[in-house]
Scaffold this motif. Structure first.
Motif, short mmCIF file in Angstrom:
data_model
loop_
_atom_site.label_atom_id
_atom_site.label_comp_id
_atom_site.label_asym_id
_atom_site.label_seq_id
_atom_site.Cartn_x
_atom_site.Cartn_y
_atom_site.Cartn_z
N VAL A 1 -11.58 1.42 2.12
CA VAL A 1 -12.04 0.15 2.70
C VAL A 1 -12.08 0.33 4.22
O VAL A 1 -11.42 1.21 4.77
N GLU A 2 -12.90 -0.49 4.87
CA GLU A 2 -13.00 -0.40 6.34
C GLU A 2 -12.61 -1.75 6.94
O GLU A 2 -13.04 -2.80 6.44
N CYS A 3 -11.81 -1.71 8.00
CA CYS A 3 -11.44 -2.95 8.69
C CYS A 3 -12.67 -3.45 9.43
O CYS A 3 -13.31 -2.71 10.19
N LYS A 4 -13.03 -4.73 9.23
CA LYS A 4 -14.28 -5.24 9.82
C LYS A 4 -14.15 -5.40 11.33
O LYS A 4 -15.14 -5.44 12.05
N LYS A 5 -12.89 -5.48 11.82
CA LYS A 5 -12.72 -5.69 13.25
C LYS A 5 -12.68 -4.36 14.02
O LYS A 5 -13.50 -4.12 14.91
N CYS A 6 -11.76 -3.43 13.63
CA CYS A 6 -11.64 -2.20 14.43
C CYS A 6 -12.25 -0.99 13.73
O CYS A 6 -12.21 0.12 14.26
N HIS A 7 -12.78 -1.19 12.53
CA HIS A 7 -13.52 -0.16 11.79
C HIS A 7 -12.70 1.06 11.37
O HIS A 7 -13.25 2.10 11.03
N ILE A 8 -11.39 0.89 11.37
CA ILE A 8 -10.54 1.95 10.81
C ILE A 8 -10.80 2.02 9.31
O ILE A 8 -10.98 0.98 8.66
N ARG A 9 -10.84 3.25 8.76
CA ARG A 9 -10.98 3.37 7.30
C ARG A 9 -9.64 3.76 6.68
O ARG A 9 -8.93 4.61 7.21
N LEU A 10 -9.35 3.15 5.57
CA LEU A 10 -8.06 3.39 4.91
C LEU A 10 -8.26 3.51 3.42
O LEU A 10 -9.21 2.96 2.87
N ARG A 11 -7.32 4.20 2.77
CA ARG A 11 -7.35 4.21 1.32
C ARG A 11 -6.94 2.84 0.82
O ARG A 11 -5.95 2.27 1.29
N ALA A 12 -7.70 2.31 -0.15
CA ALA A 12 -7.43 0.95 -0.62
C ALA A 12 -6.00 0.82 -1.16
O ALA A 12 -5.33 -0.18 -0.92
N ASP A 13 -5.52 1.87 -1.87
CA ASP A 13 -4.16 1.77 -2.41
C ASP A 13 -3.12 1.79 -1.30
O ASP A 13 -2.11 1.08 -1.36
N HIS A 14 -3.38 2.55 -0.23
CA HIS A 14 -2.42 2.56 0.88
C HIS A 14 -2.39 1.23 1.62
O HIS A 14 -1.35 0.79 2.09
N LEU A 15 -3.57 0.58 1.73
CA LEU A 15 -3.63 -0.71 2.42
C LEU A 15 -2.70 -1.71 1.73
O LEU A 15 -1.96 -2.45 2.38
N LYS A 16 -2.73 -1.63 0.39
CA LYS A 16 -1.92 -2.58 -0.38
C LYS A 16 -0.44 -2.20 -0.31
O LYS A 16 0.41 -3.00 0.04
N GLU A 17 -0.17 -0.91 -0.62
CA GLU A 17 1.23 -0.50 -0.78
C GLU A 17 1.97 -0.35 0.55
O GLU A 17 3.11 -0.78 0.66
N SER A 18 1.31 0.27 1.53
CA SER A 18 2.05 0.60 2.76
C SER A 18 1.84 -0.42 3.86
O SER A 18 2.66 -0.54 4.76
N TYR A 19 0.72 -1.12 3.84
CA TYR A 19 0.42 -1.98 4.99
C TYR A 19 0.31 -3.46 4.65
O TYR A 19 -0.12 -4.27 5.48
N ASN A 20 0.66 -3.78 3.39
CA ASN A 20 0.68 -5.20 3.01
C ASN A 20 -0.64 -5.92 3.31
O ASN A 20 -0.65 -7.05 3.81
#
Ligand code: ATP
Length: 417
Positions: free
Chosen positions: A84-103
């Protein structure tokens, strides 16, 4: 973690990759001590799983393979992470990590608005020949396993091994990882020590259990990792790779959290079937124990790192320590002491990885060797000149004893086992 990273840099275990040009994210270089530790781990692994066994043979296959391999193995289609990509700063992250590690919050800007998930293939592409077009595209292998599968018939024909038997390989793998780092935990280029163990289907459960015990014994008995510092976790159905029916992870309790160290997978007959390989009319099934070199090194450093009252000591097993023995003259400005100590050093250095140190005082030298795991220090002093004895100091107990020079080799050989 910061203490370990800084020790690694300061003492020459691990340097940031391309550092003088500002680095390259998620790449690291092993320094003079790091490469010794890596080689010790790899040699121990090869001895235990290849040389000491009659049922496993080694190979070393090419990193670049015909792209048809990756089509058949399912990697072209399936070796992808949902991003997934953050719409504001355009960082890309693994969707599972976004959920598990970054709430569900962007680690870059704390934003909460993300694009839909998109599949991103983790294989690095490159080109053969002068034209970089689709037809000349090849991939840097994302796992060493396929080199062993495509050589199944070659190995079996030349060795005449019968089931069950295994093929082992140590080699580089490459993954275009999106979520950064944690030091050498997740890197773009890493080494795997892998075994493909071929069996009859009916034997898969007992073979799986056997390899689970072998992997545990490697960690505890061979590497000396504290059994309380890792756990075994079975994958949920939804986590399983495209080829696997059962997978367990050995997860190590790193300072940044409990994460995968090694994996053990039942790959069924997926790969040999995909490559249309069989043995006497049947397609063998496969149990795959896989061991990452970088994650082994990181777990070892975390496990061995001890802060005591007035020293930091890396309590690696002697077999793993980069240097086995350090030799000092008591005083660097007394030529007769230096000459005697050099003789002892020369005598030992053919049999043991030895290091010479004549800087600072003895206390500082002990401190310095403790920090890099050297199991023994030898000091030549004025008594040595009279009676040919030296002080042998033990890293863990810090005990010092007087030993005859003529007995040094035998005593060290015994204690370094
Ligand atoms: P993760 O879930 O952490 O991405 P994975 O399940 O994709 O890992 P495997 O495909 O099972 O990993 O790879 C086998 C082994 O290779 C792992 O157990 C690990 O030791 C090592 N490994 C995998 N990816 C990396 C990487 N990016 N950096 C360092 N080691 C890795």
């Amino acid at each position: 973690m910061q203490k370990i990273i800084s020790l690694c840099k300061r003492r020459g275990f691990v340097f940031p990759g391309s550092e003088i040009y500002g680095g390259l994210a998620n790449t690291w270089d092993f320094g003079p001590l790091g490469v010794e530790l890596v080689n010790n781990v790899k040699q121990l692994w090869w001895k235990r799983f290849v040389k000491d066994r009659e049922d496993i043979v080694g190979i070393s296959s090419a990193i670049l393979m015909n792209p048809k391999v990756w089509a058949a193995s399912g990697h072209l289609k399936g070796f992808a992470d949902p991003l997934v990509e953050c719409k504001k700063c355009h960082i890309r992250l693994r969707a599972d990590h976004l959920k598990e590690s970054y709430n569900n919050q962007c680690p870059g800007c704390s934003g909460k608005d993300f694009t839909e998930e998109r599949q991103f293939n983790l294989m690095f592409k490159t080109f053969i020949g002068p034209v970089d077009d689709e037809a000349s595209t090849v991939y840097l292998r994302p796992e060493t396993a396929q080199g062993m599968f495509v050589n199944f018939a070659n190995v079996q024909n030349t060795t005449r091994l019968k089931l069950p038997f295994g093929i082992a390989q140590i080699g580089k793998a490459f993954r275009n990882e999106i979520t950064p780092g944690n030091f050498i935990f997740r890197v773009l280029e890493f080494e795997q020590m892998e075994i493909e163990y071929f069996i009859e289907e009916k034997d898969w459960e007992k073979t799986f259990d056997y390899w689970q015990a072998e992997m545990k014994s490697w960690l505890v008995d061979a590497l000396g990792v504290n059994p309380g510092n890792f756990v075994i976790r079975e994958h949920e159905k939804s986590e399983l790779s495209h080829y696997s029916k059962k997978t367990i992870d050995f997860e190590y309790k790193y300072p940044f959290g409990q994460e995968e160290l090694y994996g053990l997978a039942y790959r069924t007959d997926f790969d040999l079937k995909a490559h249309k390989l069989s043995l006497e009319g049947m397609v063998p099934h496969v149990i795959e124990p896989t061991f990452g070199v970088e994650r082994t090194i990181l777990a070892l450093l975390c496990d061995a790192h001890n802060e005591e009252k007035d020293r930091v000591v890396l309590k690696l097993k002697p077999a793993l320590a980069p240097y086995k023995v350090a030799v000092f003259p008591l005083l660097a400005n007394k030529p007769e002491l230096v000459e005697k100590a050099r003789k002892v050093f020369e005598m030992l250095k053919n049999d043991f990885t030895a290091v010479w140190d004549d800087r600072g005082n003895i206390g500082k030298r002990y401190y310095s060797q403790d920090e890099i795991a050297t199991p023994f220090c030898i000091t030549c002093d004025f008594d040595t000149l009279q009676d040919d004895t030296v002080t042998l100091r033990d890293r863990d107990s810090m005990k010092q004893e007087r030993i005859k020079i003529s007995e040094l080799k035998n005593i060290l050989s015994e204690r370094l086992l």
